[in-house]
Design a protein around this motif. Structure first.
Motif, PDB file in Angstrom:
ATOM      1  N   SER A 149       0.801  -1.230   0.000  1.00 44.09           N
ATOM      2  CA  SER A 149       0.000   0.000   0.000  1.00 44.09           C
ATOM      3  C   SER A 149       0.829   1.273   0.000  1.00 44.09           C
ATOM      4  O   SER A 149       0.281   2.357  -0.131  1.00 44.09           O
TER       5      SER A 149
ATOM      6  N   ALA B 138     -12.215   9.406  -9.618  1.00 43.38           N
ATOM      7  CA  ALA B 138     -11.888   7.985  -9.643  1.00 43.38           C
ATOM      8  C   ALA B 138     -12.053   7.433 -11.051  1.00 43.38           C
ATOM      9  O   ALA B 138     -12.872   7.934 -11.831  1.00 43.38           O
TER      10      ALA B 138
ATOM     11  N   ASP C  41      -9.093   2.214 -13.207  1.00 42.07           N
ATOM     12  CA  ASP C  41      -7.839   1.746 -12.620  1.00 42.07           C
ATOM     13  C   ASP C  41      -7.800   1.945 -11.105  1.00 42.07           C
ATOM     14  O   ASP C  41      -7.314   1.107 -10.368  1.00 42.07           O
ATOM     15  N   THR C  42      -8.269   3.083 -10.659  1.00 43.80           N
ATOM     16  CA  THR C  42      -8.308   3.403  -9.228  1.00 43.80           C
ATOM     17  C   THR C  42      -9.730   3.805  -8.905  1.00 43.80           C
ATOM     18  O   THR C  42     -10.091   4.983  -8.971  1.00 43.80           O
TER      19      THR C  42
ATOM     20  N   TYR D 200     -11.444   3.827  -6.167  1.00 41.89           N
ATOM     21  CA  TYR D 200     -11.871   4.221  -4.812  1.00 41.89           C
ATOM     22  C   TYR D 200     -11.022   5.352  -4.265  1.00 41.89           C
ATOM     23  O   TYR D 200      -9.871   5.547  -4.665  1.00 41.89           O
TER      24      TYR D 200
ATOM     25  N   LYS E 161      -6.581   0.429   4.347  1.00 38.57           N
ATOM     26  CA  LYS E 161      -6.259   0.408   2.922  1.00 38.57           C
ATOM     27  C   LYS E 161      -5.800  -0.973   2.427  1.00 38.57           C
ATOM     28  O   LYS E 161      -6.223  -1.411   1.349  1.00 38.57           O
TER      29      LYS E 161
ATOM     30  N   ASP F 198      -7.017  -2.832  -1.076  1.00 35.22           N
ATOM     31  CA  ASP F 198      -6.060  -3.074  -2.162  1.00 35.22           C
ATOM     32  C   ASP F 198      -5.999  -4.551  -2.548  1.00 35.22           C
ATOM     33  O   ASP F 198      -5.765  -4.886  -3.705  1.00 35.22           O
TER      34      ASP F 198
ATOM     35  N   ASN G  29     -11.635  -4.527  -6.992  1.00 34.33           N
ATOM     36  CA  ASN G  29     -11.335  -3.878  -8.262  1.00 34.33           C
ATOM     37  C   ASN G  29     -12.655  -3.414  -8.890  1.00 34.33           C
ATOM     38  O   ASN G  29     -13.727  -3.625  -8.305  1.00 34.33           O
TER      39      ASN G  29
END
Lengths: 242, 242
Positions: free
Chosen positions: A184, B138, B141-142, B144, B154, B158, B162
């Motif tokens: 992370s 957002a 790919d990301t 959140y 986190k 992670d 997804n």
């Protein structure tokens, strides 16, 4: 940044640090953050550091350079680990004061240290030394300290470790804590230096450098990830999410 | 502090916030940090906030008070969620400038917002609005964003989430993320407000307030803890730790 964790448990000490330093994302390097000073049979001191690298390196150079009559670092002659923490705190204040005294630069010269070890006649002890040079000591209730990027890897330690946890289990947990942090946070990186000290051994029991290709670390990472996913998959879905 | 997390996934949005605020450890209170503005069938805006409570409350009061011809908050008439983020960012700058302008007080007036929702004609979108009033969106790919005490919770996100993760699985993962945070950080506390928004629903699908006694949350906590411990116990010990 950095991630270091140290645990003072019934069987002895587990101490681990990453090796990444960065001054900006384009200035990344590998520096060991773990230093061992040993007078076998009498005293073992292990230091881990986070914060300003110039400050921590200066403190360590001064520690090594101030030798006693036997040519060994004088700090190995302390009567107690408490006295060692006092000395290191004082050195830290000296270095920060020397380096930050001249100009208002906006640079943070602060560093933190974890000091673990055992000095003859005492049980193993563990101190967290603040940039101000004062420090706190781990106890049976709170047997561990972290410095640096501590938050990602804290939940697993809080769930699994207590004072009675055997060293080998604590080592596993520390590696999982590092894996969670490294996944992370880019500023914490392999390899990991991991040290075990068994109570009353008066010398380091084991010191590993664990890199990407380390088979045990690879196994831990894969098995843990898979176990988490399986546990997650077994959890019932909430009925309000349909 | 605070912990808020929002995910914009293929099926829609999951948004969750804790409810603890504190100004010092002796001044703890419960404040909802999630605000829903709805024009059913046309626009849904969900805001979550972290940072200075006076600032976030002012922004929300002004948002509600600036009504259009229909008596509803004018922000519900935006053409896009991007435009809503621009307006909220502008309001945030106004409030911080108004409150911090008079005296150099040493108080941090800053706040952050997560803005999720859907406005007719667009897919659901998610923005992270900074105290400076600018923002990021957002993506696949990301998918959140977190604000507040984000680090403890986190790693599990992670590892598991997804863009294709179904809303119900993401909800489970969000509750585990909160559990990890709450166990390790006193400044984040129950109850949790958890909202689900299904794509193209144009109204909130589900909004739960999850407290200590919530049977689903209790099950998640217990089963997850037990699963972690079992996974941990199955991991082989390192051979260098004997």
């Amino acid at each position: 940044m950095t991630y270091c964790i140290a645990l003072n448990l019934a069987e002895g000490l587990v101490m681990a640090s990453d090796t990444r330093t960065n001054a900006g994302v384009d200035h990344i390097a590998t520096f060991a953050k773990m230093t061992v000073l040993e007078a076998p049979g009498r005293a073992v001191l292990v230091l881990m550091s986070a914060g300003n690298l110039a400050t921590t390196q200066s403190v360590l150079s001064l520690l090594r350079q101030r030798v006693g009559d036997d040519g060994q670092p004088a700090i190995l002659q302390v009567r107690s680990l408490y006295d060692a923490a006092v000395e290191i705190g004082q050195l830290l204040r000296e270095v920060i004061s020397r380096d930050s005294g001249q100009h208002a630069s906006g640079v943070d010269f602060g560093s933190s240290f974890l000091l673990g070890g055992q000095v003859g006649g005492e049980p193993p002890r563990l101190f967290n030394i603040y940039p101000q040079g004062n420090f706190i000591e781990a106890t049976v209730d709170t047997p561990y300290f972290q410095i640096g990027e501590a938050k990602y890897g804290k939940p697993i330690i809080d769930r699994v470790v207590n004072f009675q946890t055997p060293l080998k289990e604590a080592s596993k947990c520390v590696l999982i804590s590092f894996d969670s942090t490294i996944r992370s946070n880019l500023s914490v990186g392999l390899p990991i230096d991991l040290l075990l000290y068994r109570r009353d051994g008066f010398q380091v029991s084991s010191k590993q450098r664990i890199g990407e290709m380390d088979p045990y670390y690879q196994m831990i990472r894969q098995t843990w990830s898979q176990g988490l996913r399986e546990t997650f998959a077994r959890l019932a879905d909430p009925d309000w999410a349909n």
